[in-house]
Design a protein around this motif. Structure first.
Motif, PDB file in Angstrom:
ATOM      1  N   SER A  11       0.838  -1.209   0.000  1.00  0.00           N
ATOM      2  CA  SER A  11       0.000   0.000   0.000  1.00  0.00           C
ATOM      3  C   SER A  11       0.867   1.251   0.000  1.00  0.00           C
ATOM      4  N   GLY A  36       1.129   4.025  -2.989  1.00  0.00           N
ATOM      5  CA  GLY A  36       0.946   5.456  -2.770  1.00  0.00           C
ATOM      6  C   GLY A  36       2.166   6.251  -3.204  1.00  0.00           C
ATOM      7  N   ALA A  42       2.612   9.172  -5.998  1.00  0.00           N
ATOM      8  CA  ALA A  42       3.174  10.476  -5.635  1.00  0.00           C
ATOM      9  C   ALA A  42       4.354  10.879  -6.514  1.00  0.00           C
ATOM     10  N   THR A  50      -5.520  -3.914  -4.846  1.00  0.00           N
ATOM     11  CA  THR A  50      -5.622  -2.482  -5.131  1.00  0.00           C
ATOM     12  C   THR A  50      -4.497  -2.025  -6.057  1.00  0.00           C
ATOM     13  N   LEU A  83      -6.949  12.874  -8.488  1.00  0.00           N
ATOM     14  CA  LEU A  83      -6.936  11.417  -8.368  1.00  0.00           C
ATOM     15  C   LEU A  83      -7.909  10.997  -7.276  1.00  0.00           C
ATOM     16  N   TYR A 141      -9.964   7.490  -5.959  1.00  0.00           N
ATOM     17  CA  TYR A 141      -9.968   6.052  -6.253  1.00  0.00           C
ATOM     18  C   TYR A 141     -10.496   5.230  -5.078  1.00  0.00           C
ATOM     19  N   ALA A 142     -11.027   4.064  -5.420  1.00  0.00           N
ATOM     20  CA  ALA A 142     -11.580   3.153  -4.419  1.00  0.00           C
ATOM     21  C   ALA A 142     -10.504   2.232  -3.869  1.00  0.00           C
ATOM     22  N   VAL A 143     -10.614   1.909  -2.595  1.00  0.00           N
ATOM     23  CA  VAL A 143      -9.813   0.843  -1.990  1.00  0.00           C
ATOM     24  C   VAL A 143     -10.774  -0.109  -1.277  1.00  0.00           C
ATOM     25  N   LEU A 190      -1.649   3.932   1.529  1.00  0.00           N
ATOM     26  CA  LEU A 190      -1.498   4.688   0.278  1.00  0.00           C
ATOM     27  C   LEU A 190      -1.274   6.171   0.548  1.00  0.00           C
ATOM     28  N   ALA A 235       1.896   7.603   2.250  1.00  0.00           N
ATOM     29  CA  ALA A 235       3.126   7.714   1.441  1.00  0.00           C
ATOM     30  C   ALA A 235       3.276   9.092   0.820  1.00  0.00           C
ATOM     31  N   TYR A 236       2.187   9.794   0.633  1.00  0.00           N
ATOM     32  CA  TYR A 236       2.253  11.070  -0.092  1.00  0.00           C
ATOM     33  C   TYR A 236       3.205  12.085   0.544  1.00  0.00           C
ATOM     34  N   LYS A 284       3.550  15.616  -0.633  1.00  0.00           N
ATOM     35  CA  LYS A 284       2.179  15.668  -1.132  1.00  0.00           C
ATOM     36  C   LYS A 284       1.214  15.326   0.005  1.00  0.00           C
TER      37      LYS A 284
END
Lengths: 192, 183
Positions: free
Chosen positions: A51, A55, A59, A86, B51, B53-55, B64, B67-68, B73
């Motif tokens: 996951s 991500g 990014a 996913t 963006l 989106y489904a998880v 997810l 991590a940005y 981000k």
């Protein structure tokens, strides 16, 4: 192939790429080879490596950093297989997952995982990840080279021997400091 | 065309999310927040969100979106509060421990207007569960006008960025003045 040998092959192939490593023995052994600033160790986030890698792939898309590489284990993947689903659904072309499959929970008394009978490479294929298989370091190096030059999302199913590298030190680090080291390594490269 | 107070709240939340300019929005479905999810998807179609989106499960969303910040981000999660049971290990060992800002907007269940006889067992302790895990919680409900819902979401997003941690807005949709407001 031993896990530490597989990790060495990954280190050799990723001098300039972000590498997200699953928790416990895998992160410790990766750090023991070379504690690089482009390594992100998930110190206790169980089942989350794919996951986080997905991500990260989102990014860094359309930047000068071409790939997000994930080192996952079979036990960790089985803890959260939805992460691979996913990843297949979102299909980031710049994602490379390397599954080090030793068939055991090596960090917790080497209890067998379901991967003893379940083919996780076949599972990854079923969720639309591009699967390559590697049974030795030479095959792993070839697979890594392909995944770093051709669009994914990739899933390298690497078979490794059970067991941990003796004498590997614990990662006694502050996650905030560690995460910031990784961020400081990554962000200047995004637009470099 | 006139709108109900609930529809106004949905719109305010979507507008606030767009105003935060997140780099990604992950969602886990819920009937109560389907209009917000659909609003975010419409914003993506119009180019107002990059963006959406489904998880499948909430901890995936945390992984997810956590991590940005490593790439400077910022991300948002839309979910239902009963999913915090799924998400708690990921929230604490990743987002809280690494000081990674993200915003979660979640509808509540188990309170006024609830039809399910057991969902309160997870939903009622959620605020305490989150606060005891060092995750701040802000709440809006029938007593807040629609613009307050939007303002709360927007400022909660800023608060996450300012304080380098996950921040949660819990939204209770029940409203006795709106028969269509769902728990």
């Amino acid at each position: 192939m031993k896990r530490i040998e597989a990790l060495q092959a990954i280190v050799d192939a990723t001098p300039d790429l972000p590498v997200v490593a699953t928790c416990a023995a895998t992160s410790r052994e990766l750090a023991s080879i070379e504690d690089r600033e482009n390594n992100l160790y998930l110190l206790d986030a169980m089942g989350l490596a794919i996951s986080v890698g997905t991500g990260l792939a989102q990014a860094i898309k359309d930047t000068n950093v071409s790939r997000a590489v994930v080192i996952e284990g079979d036990g960790s993947l089985l803890m959260n297989p939805g992460a691979a689903i996913t990843a297949g659904y979102l299909a980031p072309e710049n994602l490379v997952v390397v599954l080090l499959d030793n068939g055991v929970y090596a960090s917790t008394a080497s209890i067998p995982t379901q991967a003893v009978t379940i083919d996780l490479g076949r599972f990854a294929e079923s969720v639309d990840l591009k699967v390559l298989r590697a049974n030795n370091t030479e095959e792993l190096a070839v697979a890594l080279k392909q995944t770093l030059t051709e669009d994914g999302p990739w899933f390298i199913h690497a078979r490794t021997e059970p067991g941990n590298e003796p004498g590997t030190k614990l990662l006694l680090i502050d996650p905030v400091v560690h995460g910031d080291r990784f961020r400081r390594w990554l962000t200047p490269r995004l637009s470099a | 065309m006139s709108t109900t107070i609930t529809q106004d709240r949905h719109r305010e939340v979507v507008d606030a999310l767009v105003g935060l300019a997140p780099d990604g929005v992950a969602y886990v479905p819920s009937a109560s927040i389907a209009p917000i999810i659909n609003g975010a998807l419409e914003a993506q179609e119009k180019g107002d969100l990059p963006l959406v989106y489904a998880v499948s499960r909430e901890e995936e969303a945390v992984g997810l979106v956590s991590a940005y910040p490593f790439a400077d981000k910022f991300g948002v999660i839309i979910m239902q509060d009963n999913g915090f049971g799924n998400a708690l290990t990921a929230l604490t060992t990743m987002a809280v421990s690494y000081h990674l800002p993200l915003l979660i907007v979640a509808n509540t269940r188990g309170g006024l207007g609830e039809y399910n006889s057991m969902i309160h067992s997870i939903s009622e302790p959620v605020p305490e569960l989150l606060r005891s895990s060092n995750i701040p919680v802000f709440r809006v409900d029938r007593r807040n006008p629609a613009e307050d819902w939007g303002a709360t979401v927007k400022e909660a997003g800023n608060h996450a960025k300012m304080t380098f941690r996950p921040v949660v807005v819990l939204m209770e949709f029940y409203d006795h003045k709106d028969a269509k407001a769902k728990a």
